[in-house]
Design a protein around this motif. Sequence first.
Motif, PDB file in Angstrom:
ATOM      1  N   LYS A 162       0.851  -1.197   0.000  1.00  0.00           N
ATOM      2  CA  LYS A 162       0.000   0.000   0.000  1.00  0.00           C
ATOM      3  C   LYS A 162       0.883   1.242   0.000  1.00  0.00           C
ATOM      4  N   SER A 163       0.552   2.174  -0.909  1.00  0.00           N
ATOM      5  CA  SER A 163       1.443   3.323  -1.033  1.00  0.00           C
ATOM      6  C   SER A 163       1.301   4.217   0.198  1.00  0.00           C
ATOM      7  N   PRO A 164       2.393   4.744   0.662  1.00  0.00           N
ATOM      8  CA  PRO A 164       2.359   5.475   1.934  1.00  0.00           C
ATOM      9  C   PRO A 164       1.753   6.862   1.769  1.00  0.00           C
ATOM     10  N   ARG A 201       1.311  10.897   2.746  1.00  0.00           N
ATOM     11  CA  ARG A 201       2.256  11.945   3.075  1.00  0.00           C
ATOM     12  C   ARG A 201       1.858  12.642   4.373  1.00  0.00           C
ATOM     13  N   MET A 208       1.335  13.568   7.870  1.00  0.00           N
ATOM     14  CA  MET A 208       1.922  13.184   9.146  1.00  0.00           C
ATOM     15  C   MET A 208       1.256  14.021  10.219  1.00  0.00           C
ATOM     16  N   LEU A 209       0.459  13.359  11.041  1.00  0.00           N
ATOM     17  CA  LEU A 209      -0.220  14.070  12.103  1.00  0.00           C
ATOM     18  C   LEU A 209       0.770  14.644  13.100  1.00  0.00           C
ATOM     19  N   LEU A 210       1.954  14.012  13.070  1.00  0.00           N
ATOM     20  CA  LEU A 210       2.987  14.406  14.009  1.00  0.00           C
ATOM     21  C   LEU A 210       3.352  15.877  13.844  1.00  0.00           C
ATOM     22  N   PHE A 217       1.440  18.146  13.242  1.00  0.00           N
ATOM     23  CA  PHE A 217       0.430  18.951  13.894  1.00  0.00           C
ATOM     24  C   PHE A 217       0.747  19.174  15.371  1.00  0.00           C
ATOM     25  N   MET A 218       1.374  18.153  15.976  1.00  0.00           N
ATOM     26  CA  MET A 218       1.693  18.261  17.403  1.00  0.00           C
ATOM     27  C   MET A 218       2.556  19.498  17.646  1.00  0.00           C
ATOM     28  N   PHE A 219       2.172  20.253  18.644  1.00  0.00           N
ATOM     29  CA  PHE A 219       2.913  21.430  19.110  1.00  0.00           C
ATOM     30  C   PHE A 219       3.077  22.497  18.030  1.00  0.00           C
ATOM     31  N   PHE A 244      -2.167  23.643  16.819  1.00  0.00           N
ATOM     32  CA  PHE A 244      -2.349  22.753  17.957  1.00  0.00           C
ATOM     33  C   PHE A 244      -2.550  23.563  19.230  1.00  0.00           C
ATOM     34  N   PHE A 293      -5.948  25.300  19.297  1.00  0.00           N
ATOM     35  CA  PHE A 293      -6.979  24.298  19.563  1.00  0.00           C
ATOM     36  C   PHE A 293      -6.993  23.905  21.028  1.00  0.00           C
ATOM     37  N   PHE A 294      -5.825  23.630  21.545  1.00  0.00           N
ATOM     38  CA  PHE A 294      -5.661  23.169  22.928  1.00  0.00           C
ATOM     39  C   PHE A 294      -6.138  24.239  23.912  1.00  0.00           C
ATOM     40  N   GLU A 300       3.767   8.237  -5.999  1.00  0.00           N
ATOM     41  CA  GLU A 300       3.031   6.981  -6.064  1.00  0.00           C
ATOM     42  C   GLU A 300       3.654   6.055  -7.111  1.00  0.00           C
ATOM     43  N   PHE A 340       6.813   4.594  -5.811  1.00  0.00           N
ATOM     44  CA  PHE A 340       6.550   3.539  -4.837  1.00  0.00           C
ATOM     45  C   PHE A 340       6.161   2.242  -5.540  1.00  0.00           C
ATOM     46  N   GLY A 388       9.806  14.065   0.619  1.00  0.00           N
ATOM     47  CA  GLY A 388       8.995  14.360   1.803  1.00  0.00           C
ATOM     48  C   GLY A 388       8.053  13.246   2.183  1.00  0.00           C
ATOM     49  N   TYR A 389       8.146  12.114   1.499  1.00  0.00           N
ATOM     50  CA  TYR A 389       7.277  10.986   1.849  1.00  0.00           C
ATOM     51  C   TYR A 389       8.017  10.118   2.842  1.00  0.00           C
ATOM     52  N   SER A 395       7.566   7.506   5.762  1.00  0.00           N
ATOM     53  CA  SER A 395       6.615   6.677   6.494  1.00  0.00           C
ATOM     54  C   SER A 395       7.288   5.381   6.910  1.00  0.00           C
ATOM     55  N   ASP A 430       6.139   2.372   6.649  1.00  0.00           N
ATOM     56  CA  ASP A 430       6.019   1.342   5.624  1.00  0.00           C
ATOM     57  C   ASP A 430       7.118   1.460   4.574  1.00  0.00           C
ATOM     58  N   THR A 488       0.414   8.168  15.225  1.00  0.00           N
ATOM     59  CA  THR A 488      -0.744   8.840  14.619  1.00  0.00           C
ATOM     60  C   THR A 488      -2.014   8.500  15.395  1.00  0.00           C
ATOM     61  N   ILE A 502      -2.085  10.296  18.627  1.00  0.00           N
ATOM     62  CA  ILE A 502      -2.393  11.727  18.479  1.00  0.00           C
ATOM     63  C   ILE A 502      -3.892  11.909  18.226  1.00  0.00           C
ATOM     64  N   GLN A 512      -9.324  15.442  23.911  1.00  0.00           N
ATOM     65  CA  GLN A 512      -9.260  16.870  24.161  1.00  0.00           C
ATOM     66  C   GLN A 512     -10.669  17.495  24.056  1.00  0.00           C
ATOM     67  N   TYR A 519       6.712  12.622  19.420  1.00  0.00           N
ATOM     68  CA  TYR A 519       7.144  13.845  18.737  1.00  0.00           C
ATOM     69  C   TYR A 519       8.612  14.114  19.014  1.00  0.00           C
TER      70      TYR A 519
END
Lengths: 616, 258
Positions: free
Chosen positions: A456-458, A460, A462-464, A466-468, A472, A475-476, B25, B28, B54-55, B57, B59, B131, B134, B141, B185
């Motif tokens: 499965k193609s990954p 892009r 990244m919720l990470l 968003f952290m800090f 964020f 919202f917090f 894509e 990949f 920038g990809y 992940s 996987d 993820t 989070i 929250q 993080y």
Amino acid sequence: MRRLAFFLLFMWTSLILWSQVEFTASSNVISVPVGQSFSITYLLKGANPETFTKPSFNGFRLIGQQSYTGGGSFQIIINNQVVNDGGGENRWIFSLQAVKEGTFTIGPAKVKAGGQVYSSNSVEITVTKGGNAVANNNSPQNNSSKNSSTQTKNTNNEYAYLTATPDKNSVFVGEPVIVSYRIYTKVDISQYGVDKTESMDGFWIEDLVSPSSQAKTWNETINGEVYLVGEIRKIALYPQNTGTYTIPALDVEAILQIPNQEANNPFDFFNKFFSDPFGSDPFKGIGSTQEKRILSSTPISINVKPLPEHGKPESFENAVGDFDASIKINKKRCLTGEGLILKLTVTGQGNLMLIDAPELEVPPGLKVYDPETNDDFSININGINGIREFEYMLVPEIAGNYKLGPWEFSWFNPQTGRYETQEFDAINLKVAKGSGSGPSSGTNEVKQDIRYIHEKSPSRVMLLEFMFSTVFWIFFSLIWLAFFIILYFMRKHIKLRSNLNEFKMKMAMRVAKNRLKKANKFSKEGKENEFFQELSHAMWLYITDKFTVPISDLSVDNVKETLLSNGIEEDLALRFTEILHACDFARFAPVSDKGNMKDLYDKASKLIVDVQTGTK
Amino acid sequence: MKKLSIIIFALCLPLFSVAEDDYAELLFEQGVTAYNAENYDVAITSFRKLPELGYISADLYYNLGNAYYREAEFANTIWCYEKALLLNPSHDDAKFNLEFLNNELFSDRDSVPPSFFNEIWNFLYTLFSPTTWIILFLILQLVLPALILIFFFSASRKKRRMFFYFSVLALFLYLISLCISSWAYYSINNPSKAVIKNLSVPVRSEPGQGGTNIVVVEQANTVQILDRSENWLKIELPDGNVGWILSEYALDLSRDLP
């Protein structure tokens, strides 16, 4: 006639004195070409000399130092040879150079010992115009082997030099080159040092002569000068790659005993020794100075040829030499899971230490472990020879009849320039099923591997990230801010339903029960007044706590209304007022009413329980 | 005319990123196809282009690790699996393959057993991907203040009690997810692991010329980075030894593969 007379004289002296004294003359050659030097030795056994008279060396020139070696316990070394072995032997050695052609006789020398004069035999030397010197095989000091030096130096002005001589200049890969390092010297060498065998790229090096052993020595005559030759080192080089290689020069540090000029007159020392035998160190009298020299050999160029491609057997790995091979198995019948030992033995001369274990192909169902290698090498003048043995462990995993092989082992023989192959007969092996405790059979063995990739193609996203981030934090903080604002504005509403009130309500019953318990205690003790007072107090407290009504607002008269307005059933409110009235009445009544006490107590506890269950 | 072309160009700008997505894509898929056709070096080149775009992940690094494994480049393989697990500690396949390879390479390695607290933390940390943690945090929250308000405003005892327990549970989960998300993080942005690249690297007691060799660490071992100086890394070995190695001998997880 004169010779005969000398001969008879010699015969006579030797016959008479055979048992006690022996005085002989010998030369290391019987024939020399003009210009070449040789030596003549006078040997006295069994007597201590007093005087020595040298003969006239007619037809020869005396060049070398004449040496006297006295008896006694000390050793004297000349030209690196032990000349005095002790045991009452005395030698006088003269180095002579042939000047002109012809046959010459060196007359007898005379020595006086024990009051008697002894004469030696005379020696006949033939001087030829050219050619080589003919060695005297009877000569005691001529222990030399034939010399095959290919590299010589004109060294008339040198006392000593070093040569490196390879046995061949062109070899096949794996075929050893044997290099001899020899010191040629005209003077004594009291000490020399050879560096350890250094490694050389592309070669496996083996010392053929252990450095601790005594160097082999002999005499050699080069350009009319006698040299003592010492083979100080001999190595075998096994080339591992093709190409032209240069074997670097070897440096040897040697301390030379260079004779002083005045010591050349032999009798100076001789006379000095006898006139003053204890006055001075006899070695000093030899008259030499020590000088440290670095002797360097010339570098040697070696051409390493590749092995011929033509006729190279498939089983050939890297064995070069003269070999023989055999194979042996320890049993031909066994059970599954049992280990078998197969031995492949290679014997002979060649690059044994570089032979790799050949990979043996075995039928499926058998497992072969990496072989163990056992060596038994020895070193001889031509390099390494011996045995290399490969011990393979075979474990049959499935029962059945196996045919092992046929295998073969091949090598290249540089002598013949051909490949040789030893074929081994196939081995028949019978394997019966073992008790099952052996290793699992090969068929159901689980092959271990890594897990498959993720197709499965990954994404892009990244919720990470968003952290800090700013979003964020907005919202917090917004959510918590809203939360506290709501709490602030609704605080009155919340307080009414707060945990504190609920806690108070819960505590109400506990307090009332405690009060009632106390009242009960008073009733049992018969303290009427205290009982009623306590009961009344308990009831009041319960009401105020339970319904959060200030106690100041309450009286016996308005309690019913208060209770009703707080959602209490009329029936319960009536019972409250009844109990409170009864308590008041009893407290101020003059007549005691013991029966009423118990009744009132039961009523009060039942009422509290009813209220408690009713409000639930 | 000129103006028009600028406008067209400006309008097309957002399309480029779409094109980039398509390109990624494609890369990949190309990598996966090459892997299946056992052209592992092609697969490696394809997969390695993606992080540059920038990809990033788990996987992707997992797949790259597999390709390196097939090429028998074990230090790179371990690095990729570690990277995949750094990005997603709950990646089961990466975990399995890393363990498999470690068993294959160092069957008799002794390591320091983790403490009880570490074990609980590891269990929680590897339970979900960062993820997921989070997302959980963000949901809580919103949910936690709501639950608390319901608790405050509800009249009946039964309701109050129920929402009290809900609020406590939500608060607990809220704090845990906040901790784990923050740690994820932090650790993803500051990786502290390295994989030994060279065969038999000497571990020294001090950086630079001084000091002595304490121990030799073999290729493909994973070490913890305790400190970094200019050319040196202070590392802790799996068996607990601490020393310095030249940073060029190790594949730092905070950098890209060379």
